[in-house]
Design a protein around this motif. Structure first.
Motif, PDB file in Angstrom:
ATOM      1  N   ALA A 119       0.836  -1.202   0.000  1.00  0.00           N
ATOM      2  CA  ALA A 119       0.000   0.000   0.000  1.00  0.00           C
ATOM      3  C   ALA A 119       0.872   1.254   0.000  1.00  0.00           C
ATOM      4  N   LEU A 120       1.954   1.238   0.766  1.00  0.00           N
ATOM      5  CA  LEU A 120       2.852   2.389   0.795  1.00  0.00           C
ATOM      6  C   LEU A 120       3.508   2.612  -0.568  1.00  0.00           C
ATOM      7  N   LEU A 121       3.882   1.521  -1.232  1.00  0.00           N
ATOM      8  CA  LEU A 121       4.502   1.676  -2.544  1.00  0.00           C
ATOM      9  C   LEU A 121       3.505   2.212  -3.568  1.00  0.00           C
ATOM     10  N   ARG A 122       2.250   1.810  -3.450  1.00  0.00           N
ATOM     11  CA  ARG A 122       1.238   2.389  -4.345  1.00  0.00           C
ATOM     12  C   ARG A 122       1.073   3.885  -4.065  1.00  0.00           C
ATOM     13  N   ALA A 123       1.124   4.255  -2.785  1.00  0.00           N
ATOM     14  CA  ALA A 123       1.011   5.672  -2.428  1.00  0.00           C
ATOM     15  C   ALA A 123       2.190   6.481  -2.952  1.00  0.00           C
ATOM     16  N   ARG A 124       3.368   5.874  -2.975  1.00  0.00           N
ATOM     17  CA  ARG A 124       4.573   6.573  -3.450  1.00  0.00           C
ATOM     18  C   ARG A 124       4.368   7.109  -4.862  1.00  0.00           C
ATOM     19  N   ARG A 125       3.629   6.369  -5.690  1.00  0.00           N
ATOM     20  CA  ARG A 125       3.376   6.813  -7.073  1.00  0.00           C
ATOM     21  C   ARG A 125       2.720   8.185  -7.121  1.00  0.00           C
ATOM     22  N   PHE A 126       1.954   8.519  -6.086  1.00  0.00           N
ATOM     23  CA  PHE A 126       1.142   9.728  -6.128  1.00  0.00           C
ATOM     24  C   PHE A 126       1.802  10.920  -5.431  1.00  0.00           C
ATOM     25  N   LEU A 127       2.994  10.752  -4.903  1.00  0.00           N
ATOM     26  CA  LEU A 127       3.612  11.853  -4.159  1.00  0.00           C
ATOM     27  C   LEU A 127       3.898  13.057  -5.051  1.00  0.00           C
ATOM     28  N   ASP A 128       4.356  12.819  -6.276  1.00  0.00           N
ATOM     29  CA  ASP A 128       4.618  13.946  -7.178  1.00  0.00           C
ATOM     30  C   ASP A 128       3.322  14.669  -7.531  1.00  0.00           C
ATOM     31  N   PHE A 129       2.254  13.915  -7.704  1.00  0.00           N
ATOM     32  CA  PHE A 129       0.953  14.514  -7.987  1.00  0.00           C
ATOM     33  C   PHE A 129       0.503  15.374  -6.813  1.00  0.00           C
ATOM     34  N   VAL A 130       0.617  14.852  -5.602  1.00  0.00           N
ATOM     35  CA  VAL A 130       0.203  15.611  -4.419  1.00  0.00           C
ATOM     36  C   VAL A 130       1.056  16.869  -4.275  1.00  0.00           C
ATOM     37  N   ARG A 131       2.321  16.777  -4.615  1.00  0.00           N
ATOM     38  CA  ARG A 131       3.220  17.932  -4.496  1.00  0.00           C
ATOM     39  C   ARG A 131       2.804  19.075  -5.405  1.00  0.00           C
ATOM     40  N   LEU A 132       2.085  18.773  -6.476  1.00  0.00           N
ATOM     41  CA  LEU A 132       1.605  19.823  -7.381  1.00  0.00           C
ATOM     42  C   LEU A 132       0.519  20.675  -6.743  1.00  0.00           C
ATOM     43  N   ARG A 133      -0.147  20.150  -5.720  1.00  0.00           N
ATOM     44  CA  ARG A 133      -1.241  20.879  -5.101  1.00  0.00           C
ATOM     45  C   ARG A 133      -0.696  22.024  -4.253  1.00  0.00           C
ATOM     46  N   PRO A 134      -1.286  23.213  -4.345  1.00  0.00           N
ATOM     47  CA  PRO A 134      -0.786  24.349  -3.567  1.00  0.00           C
ATOM     48  C   PRO A 134      -1.015  24.206  -2.070  1.00  0.00           C
ATOM     49  N   ASP A 135      -1.900  23.285  -1.664  1.00  0.00           N
ATOM     50  CA  ASP A 135      -2.187  23.122  -0.236  1.00  0.00           C
ATOM     51  C   ASP A 135      -1.365  22.013   0.406  1.00  0.00           C
ATOM     52  N   HIS A 136      -0.368  21.471  -0.314  1.00  0.00           N
ATOM     53  CA  HIS A 136       0.544  20.479   0.258  1.00  0.00           C
ATOM     54  C   HIS A 136       1.985  20.896  -0.043  1.00  0.00           C
ATOM     55  N   GLU A 137       2.725  21.253   0.976  1.00  0.00           N
ATOM     56  CA  GLU A 137       4.140  21.571   0.827  1.00  0.00           C
ATOM     57  C   GLU A 137       4.920  20.612   1.716  1.00  0.00           C
ATOM     58  N   PHE A 138       5.764  19.786   1.105  1.00  0.00           N
ATOM     59  CA  PHE A 138       6.472  18.763   1.870  1.00  0.00           C
ATOM     60  C   PHE A 138       7.735  18.358   1.120  1.00  0.00           C
ATOM     61  N   ASP A 139       8.624  17.660   1.813  1.00  0.00           N
ATOM     62  CA  ASP A 139       9.879  17.184   1.238  1.00  0.00           C
ATOM     63  C   ASP A 139       9.614  15.828   0.596  1.00  0.00           C
ATOM     64  N   SER A 140       9.290  15.845  -0.684  1.00  0.00           N
ATOM     65  CA  SER A 140       8.893  14.600  -1.354  1.00  0.00           C
ATOM     66  C   SER A 140      10.057  13.625  -1.493  1.00  0.00           C
ATOM     67  N   THR A 141      11.272  14.141  -1.649  1.00  0.00           N
ATOM     68  CA  THR A 141      12.431  13.255  -1.812  1.00  0.00           C
ATOM     69  C   THR A 141      12.672  12.449  -0.543  1.00  0.00           C
ATOM     70  N   THR A 142      12.691  13.129   0.591  1.00  0.00           N
ATOM     71  CA  THR A 142      12.910  12.430   1.860  1.00  0.00           C
ATOM     72  C   THR A 142      11.759  11.491   2.165  1.00  0.00           C
ATOM     73  N   LEU A 143      10.548  11.936   1.904  1.00  0.00           N
ATOM     74  CA  LEU A 143       9.384  11.098   2.176  1.00  0.00           C
ATOM     75  C   LEU A 143       9.410   9.846   1.307  1.00  0.00           C
ATOM     76  N   ARG A 144       9.729   9.993   0.046  1.00  0.00           N
ATOM     77  CA  ARG A 144       9.801   8.831  -0.841  1.00  0.00           C
ATOM     78  C   ARG A 144      10.875   7.859  -0.351  1.00  0.00           C
ATOM     79  N   SER A 145      12.005   8.384   0.082  1.00  0.00           N
ATOM     80  CA  SER A 145      13.081   7.525   0.585  1.00  0.00           C
ATOM     81  C   SER A 145      12.632   6.731   1.808  1.00  0.00           C
ATOM     82  N   GLU A 146      11.927   7.382   2.734  1.00  0.00           N
ATOM     83  CA  GLU A 146      11.453   6.684   3.930  1.00  0.00           C
ATOM     84  C   GLU A 146      10.402   5.635   3.581  1.00  0.00           C
ATOM     85  N   VAL A 147       9.564   5.919   2.613  1.00  0.00           N
ATOM     86  CA  VAL A 147       8.575   4.935   2.168  1.00  0.00           C
ATOM     87  C   VAL A 147       9.276   3.712   1.594  1.00  0.00           C
ATOM     88  N   GLU A 148      10.281   3.934   0.772  1.00  0.00           N
ATOM     89  CA  GLU A 148      10.996   2.820   0.155  1.00  0.00           C
ATOM     90  C   GLU A 148      11.735   1.991   1.204  1.00  0.00           C
TER      91      GLU A 148
END
Length: 269
Positions: free
Chosen positions: A232-261
């Motif tokens: 489930a986490l790996l499926r969610a990882r696919r959507f992190l770049d999409f979520v990052r495009l939203r103006p109401d989500h600001e987060f460190d996608s690189t670090t988050l993706r690394s922790e998910v992996e």
């Protein structure tokens, strides 16, 4: 004028007054006290009636703004190599009826949400009436230690939705409330019910993105893996770049993706 106010537009007082009179009549009240809220909201005019009901008044312009946002989100979904899964509404009545039904379904499966009272139309305006939750706090407003302490509970609520084939579709810090020491979800949006795999993964990505700036990527992922399996986490990882495009989500996608992996690798091991 604030751009949200410009996009939301304004509803003429005569039409609002008719909504209030209609609501009072439907509940056998001669008069009601109205408090309009200075809410940062694109999609409705919110107010509180008699400190008992939370009201959303949805205009045709609100429905048009929702359609534009929905189109943008569906285009953005292609960044995750999937077709869009957000549904649009053609009328204000459809918008309020959907939120009424979504809120009711959440409550039926044991997920906290304000009790829906009714949804109806007055003079082309959609009207949603919900239980009013006084003195709540959102995940956006509480200290980080509170967010961290309640993060596993957040994922448990989310998984309950997903286990019943439902999704939130707009999970942000301001849509997670703490009231009377309980977590509540509000403002679920319209997602296609035949796309459960994608919508669940998107919800999970939004939850991780919401938590990362407050409690850090590792703590956010640790809370998620206590509830969700590695796939489930790996499926969610696919959507992190999409979520990052939203103006109401600001987060460190690189670090988050690394922790998910890393968490997924440990889970598979």
């Amino acid at each position: 004028m604030d751009i949200r106010q410009l996009a939301r537009g304004s509803v003429e007082w005569e039409r609002i007054e008719r909504v209030i009179r209609t609501l009072a009549a439907r509940h056998d009240r001669e008069a009601v006290r109205v408090e309009f809220l200075d809410a940062d909201n694109w999609l409705s005019t919110p107010c509180v009636i008699d400190d008992e009901w939370f009201i959303k008044i949805v205009s045709r312009q609100n429905a048009l703004v929702h359609a534009v946002l929905t189109t943008g989100r569906n285009v953005g979904a292609f960044t995750s190599r999937t077709e869009g899964f957000f549904g649009r509404f053609d009328t204000p009545r459809e918008m309020v009826e959907h939120e009424y039904e979504a809120t009711q379904r959440m409550r039926e499966i044991g997920v906290n949400a304000p009790r829906p009272i009714e949804a109806f139309e007055v003079n082309g305006l959609g009207v949603l009436v919900l239980e009013y939750l006084p003195e709540f706090e959102s995940f956006e407003d509480v200290p980080a230690f509170v967010v961290e302490n309640r993060s596993r509970e957040l994922f448990e609520m989310l998984k309950t939705l997903h286990d019943h084939g439902l999704a939130h579709g707009d999970l942000r810090a301001e849509n997670v409330l703490i009231y009377d020491d309980e977590l509540y979800f509000i403002d679920a949006t319209n997602v296609h019910e035949n796309r459960v795999t994608e919508t669940s993964a998107y919800d999970l990505a939004c939850a991780l993105a919401m938590l990362e700036p407050r409690i850090g990527a590792r703590a956010a992922v640790d809370a998620a893996v206590a509830v969700y399996d590695p796939s489930a986490l790996l499926r969610a990882r696919r959507f992190l770049d999409f979520v990052r495009l939203r103006p109401d989500h600001e987060f460190d996608s690189t670090t988050l993706r690394s922790e998910v992996e890393k968490a997924a690798d440990l889970g598979r091991g």
